[in-house]
Structure formats: structure tokens, C-alpha cells
Write a protein that holds these residues in place. Sequence first.
Motif, short mmCIF file in Angstrom:
data_model
loop_
_atom_site.label_atom_id
_atom_site.label_comp_id
_atom_site.label_asym_id
_atom_site.label_seq_id
_atom_site.Cartn_x
_atom_site.Cartn_y
_atom_site.Cartn_z
N GLY A 124 -8.35 13.55 12.11
CA GLY A 124 -7.71 12.99 13.29
C GLY A 124 -8.02 11.53 13.54
O GLY A 124 -7.96 11.07 14.68
N THR A 125 -8.35 10.77 12.51
CA THR A 125 -8.82 9.40 12.73
C THR A 125 -7.86 8.31 12.24
O THR A 125 -7.57 7.37 12.96
CB THR A 125 -10.19 9.20 12.03
N VAL A 126 -7.39 8.44 11.01
CA VAL A 126 -6.60 7.35 10.41
C VAL A 126 -5.10 7.65 10.56
O VAL A 126 -4.63 8.71 10.16
CB VAL A 126 -6.96 7.17 8.92
N SER A 127 -4.37 6.70 11.12
CA SER A 127 -2.95 6.92 11.37
C SER A 127 -2.14 6.89 10.08
O SER A 127 -2.51 6.23 9.10
CB SER A 127 -2.40 5.85 12.33
N CYS A 128 -1.01 7.59 10.11
CA CYS A 128 -0.11 7.60 8.95
C CYS A 128 0.52 6.23 8.76
O CYS A 128 0.80 5.81 7.63
CB CYS A 128 0.97 8.67 9.16
N ALA A 129 0.72 5.50 9.84
CA ALA A 129 1.29 4.15 9.74
C ALA A 129 0.32 3.20 9.02
O ALA A 129 0.74 2.38 8.20
CB ALA A 129 1.62 3.61 11.14
N ASP A 130 -0.97 3.32 9.29
CA ASP A 130 -1.96 2.53 8.55
C ASP A 130 -2.00 2.94 7.08
O ASP A 130 -2.13 2.10 6.19
CB ASP A 130 -3.36 2.70 9.16
N ILE A 131 -1.90 4.25 6.83
CA ILE A 131 -1.90 4.72 5.44
C ILE A 131 -0.74 4.08 4.67
O ILE A 131 -0.91 3.60 3.54
CB ILE A 131 -1.80 6.27 5.38
N LEU A 132 0.44 4.03 5.30
CA LEU A 132 1.60 3.42 4.65
C LEU A 132 1.36 1.95 4.33
O LEU A 132 1.68 1.46 3.24
CB LEU A 132 2.83 3.53 5.55
N ALA A 133 0.79 1.23 5.29
CA ALA A 133 0.55 -0.21 5.12
C ALA A 133 -0.45 -0.45 3.98
O ALA A 133 -0.26 -1.34 3.14
CB ALA A 133 0.04 -0.82 6.42
N LEU A 134 -1.51 0.36 3.94
CA LEU A 134 -2.53 0.21 2.90
C LEU A 134 -2.00 0.64 1.53
O LEU A 134 -2.25 -0.02 0.51
CB LEU A 134 -3.78 1.03 3.26
N ALA A 135 -1.24 1.73 1.52
CA ALA A 135 -0.70 2.23 0.25
C ALA A 135 0.27 1.22 -0.36
O ALA A 135 0.28 1.00 -1.57
CB ALA A 135 -0.03 3.58 0.45
N ALA A 136 1.08 0.59 0.48
CA ALA A 136 2.03 -0.42 -0.01
C ALA A 136 1.27 -1.61 -0.60
O ALA A 136 1.60 -2.12 -1.67
CB ALA A 136 2.95 -0.89 1.11
N ARG A 137 0.23 -2.03 0.10
CA ARG A 137 -0.59 -3.15 -0.39
C ARG A 137 -1.21 -2.81 -1.76
O ARG A 137 -1.15 -3.61 -2.70
CB ARG A 137 -1.68 -3.45 0.64
N ASP A 138 -1.76 -1.60 -1.87
CA ASP A 138 -2.41 -1.21 -3.12
C ASP A 138 -1.39 -1.01 -4.24
O ASP A 138 -1.68 -1.26 -5.41
CB ASP A 138 -3.24 0.06 -2.91
N ALA A 139 -0.19 -0.56 -3.87
CA ALA A 139 0.86 -0.37 -4.87
C ALA A 139 1.25 -1.71 -5.48
O ALA A 139 1.42 -1.82 -6.70
CB ALA A 139 2.08 0.30 -4.23
N VAL A 140 1.38 -2.72 -4.64
CA VAL A 140 1.70 -4.07 -5.12
C VAL A 140 0.58 -4.58 -6.03
O VAL A 140 0.83 -5.13 -7.11
CB VAL A 140 1.93 -5.02 -3.92
N LEU A 141 -0.64 -4.35 -5.61
CA LEU A 141 -1.79 -4.79 -6.41
C LEU A 141 -1.81 -4.10 -7.78
O LEU A 141 -2.01 -4.74 -8.81
CB LEU A 141 -3.09 -4.50 -5.65
N MET A 142 -1.58 -2.78 -7.78
CA MET A 142 -1.57 -2.02 -9.03
C MET A 142 -0.47 -2.50 -9.97
O MET A 142 -0.58 -2.36 -11.19
CB MET A 142 -1.35 -0.52 -8.75
N ALA A 143 0.62 -3.02 -9.40
CA ALA A 143 1.72 -3.54 -10.22
C ALA A 143 1.47 -4.99 -10.60
O ALA A 143 2.39 -5.68 -11.05
CB ALA A 143 3.05 -3.39 -9.47
N ARG A 144 0.22 -5.45 -10.40
CA ARG A 144 -0.21 -6.80 -10.73
C ARG A 144 0.37 -7.87 -9.81
O ARG A 144 0.59 -9.02 -10.21
CB ARG A 144 0.09 -7.14 -12.19
N GLY A 145 0.65 -7.46 -8.60
CA GLY A 145 1.07 -8.42 -7.58
C GLY A 145 -0.12 -8.94 -6.83
O GLY A 145 -1.27 -8.67 -7.19
N PRO A 146 0.14 -9.71 -5.75
CA PRO A 146 -0.95 -10.31 -4.97
C PRO A 146 -1.69 -9.28 -4.12
O PRO A 146 -1.11 -8.28 -3.71
CB PRO A 146 -0.21 -11.29 -4.06
#
Length: 324
Positions: A124-146
Amino acid sequence: MTMVSAAKNLVRLLVLAQVAAGLLSGSGGGVAALSYDYYGMSCPYTEYIVRGVVADAIMKDPTLSASLLRLHFHDCFVQGCDASVLLDSTDDNTAEKDAQANKSLRGFEVIDAIKAALEERCPGTVSCADILALAARDAVLMARGPYYSVPQGRRDGTRSVAADTLRALPPPFFNATSLISLFATHGFNVQDMVALSGGHTLGIAHCVNFKDRVKNELETLDGTLASKLGATCAAGDSGSAPFDRTSTNFDTVYFKELQARRGLLSSDQTLFESPETKAIVNMFAMNQAYFFYAFQQGMYKMGQIDLKEGDVGEIRANCRVVNS
Ligand code: HEM
Ligand SMILES: *[C@@H]1O[C@H](CO)[C@@H](O)[C@H](O)[C@H]1NC(C)=O
Ligand SMILES: CC(=O)N[C@H]1CO[C@H](CO)[C@@H](O)[C@@H]1O
């Protein structure tokens, strides 16, 4: 040290901390709710857990980097970054994810896996909206983006209505002028809009979204690509094509394709054809560091559209359903 000078020092420290926080937050965002250490006490391993699940998923299927980035975009543009895009339809409501424009959204299972891992660690702590924001950031990084920092503290909404997507999301036939005004309603400038369109350096689109361009825009569509897309779409709307030649790499190839009149959607090619945006496309095509920098800035702003503040919203236990 006297009490007074100790107190003065404390005040100085607090002021410094506030100045530093203001600088970090890009200044003028006016979003006091978010912070870089939001789960520092309540769920300290949040970012590691998200990154681990995203890395696993993208290693198995590199095309998921595109899907995770797009989920965050669709979330934020429709009534703010509140994870409304993740809610399933119910007996009496058709949710955003089941709207026409969103039929090809993917990556929900990855979000579910992240949520499950976080609920186990800190329920009950971490919001799904934060998860989306972090997952998108990490997805870009994994694809060799910034890489960019993502402040946290978003809250999840309870409304998700398919019809909302029609007003909020840009259709693939929009011209540069219309894209500029739609993005401006969220506080984006022209450069932000072009940089964020660069998200199409990842992923694919289906024929339903570019067959009209293949039919009607031959003066701005490379002949070789036109024949290829024509063949792809001969079988119907469900055929698909990548936005650029390197669709699992986050790079400047998308902008180079636009220069060669090989943009997939009208809304892509228009960025090179229109005087308001052409110079920006040329700059991003030439200078990867500048594109990355502008993309980071755009994502930072996008991640803060219309946030639920204070007591509004909730922390969903399951990203697909509102808490009962
Ligand atoms: C500028 C206005 C935009 C328009 C008109 C637009 C439109 C579209 C369309 C039509 C598709 C293909 C859907 C399909 O046929 O399956 C798509 C895919 C995609 N969009 Fe956009 N989009 C825009 C902006 C953005 C932004 C700002 C981002 C993220 C920063 C983004 C990220 C993506 C990604 C990554 C995909 C590929 C998804 C996948 O392969 O699973 N788009 N977009
Ligand atoms: C862009 O589209 C809008 C809305 O359809 C239209 O009014 C405008 O004339 C178009 N602009 C250009 C330069 O084609
Ligand atoms: C944004 C987007 O993808 N819009 C498309 C959704 O699908 C319908 C038809 O199914 C298209 O007309 C839209 O352009």
C-alpha cells in the motif's frame, strides 16, 4: 555555540536545502508534492525493484521498452499522471485502455509484476502512477537512451473513461500546428513537443494509423518506403511497421528518417515539413546529446501533468482496479 546561533545555522541550512530542492525540481514547476526521496523511509528499494523487473522483461522482449514508454505518455496526457491508463474496464464502464486509440497498448503485465514485487516489500505504499513514470525512465535507459531522475509522490486516480482519450491524445494525422497547440495546453513548448515525438525512435505502428499517408502523401514519402508499406498494408489494418530502422534503440535515427522523408505517421513527417519545427528536427538529427537533453526535459514536464495533490487520489493495491 549559543542557542541563537545554532538556530540561525539551522535556518540557513533549511534555506539552502530549499534552494537546492528548487534547483533540482527544474524551478517553476510548482509541484511541491513530488520529491526525489519520497519513498526513502517507507519503501527504500523502490527504484531498484522497478529497475530489476523492467530489465528482466526487456531482456526477454526488447520491444517492451517502446510499450512502457508509451504507457506513461498515454497515462499523463489523459487527465494527468494518475495511472488511469492501467484500470481495467468494468461492467458499467469502458476504460481508457479499451478505447480505439489505445488498442495496441502493451506492457501491462510488466507493471503488474512490479506492483506485486513492491506490495510484497511495502504494501500500500508506492503508487501505480509512480511505477509507470519509473518504468518508462528505465525502459528508455535499457534501450540505451538518456537517464534522468524521476521525482515521486504521484497518486492514483479512480476515473478511467475511454471517451476521454479522444480529446486528450493526438491523432496520427495531426499537423505540426495542431500538435504544437495540443502540447501547449500541457505547458510544453515547441522543442519539448519535437523531442517527445522522438519517443518514436522506439516501437511500431499499425497500418490503420499510416495507410492514409501511404495513399495521399507521396510527395513527402520516400518511394521505396511507400512500396514497402503498401505491401505491408495490403493484407489489412493489422499489419505493422517500425517507426525507424532501429526500433529497439533509443537514438537519433528517427529524426534522420524524417529528413529522408521516411517518417511513418503524418504526425512524424510533418515535423520536418513545417517551418515551425524543421530546424529542431535537423538539430536533433545531428546532435544526439542535444536530443537527449531536450527529451529529458520533456519527460520531466510530462511526468508532472495535472497531478493529484494532497488527499485526492489513492495508492492502488492492484493497478488494474480502484481500491474498494
Ligand atoms: C506527437 C504526437 C503523437 C502521436 C500522434 C502519436 C501517435 C502514435 C501512434 C498512432 C502509434 C502507433 C499505435 C499503433 O498503431 O499500434 C504510436 C506508438 C508509439 N508512441 Fe506515439 N504518438 C505521439 C507522441 C508520443 C510521445 C510523446 C511518446 C513518448 C514520449 C510516444 C511514444 C510512442 C511509442 C514508444 C510507440 C510505440 C509503441 C509500441 O511499439 O508498443 N508517442 N504513437
Ligand atoms: C493544420 O491543421 C489544422 C486543423 O485541421 C488546419 O486548420 C490548418 O490549416 C493546418 N495547417 C497547415 C499548415 O496545414
Ligand atoms: C492515436 C491513435 O492511434 N488513433 C487511432 C486509433 O484507431 C482508430 C481506428 O481504429 C484510428 O482512426 C485512430 O487514428
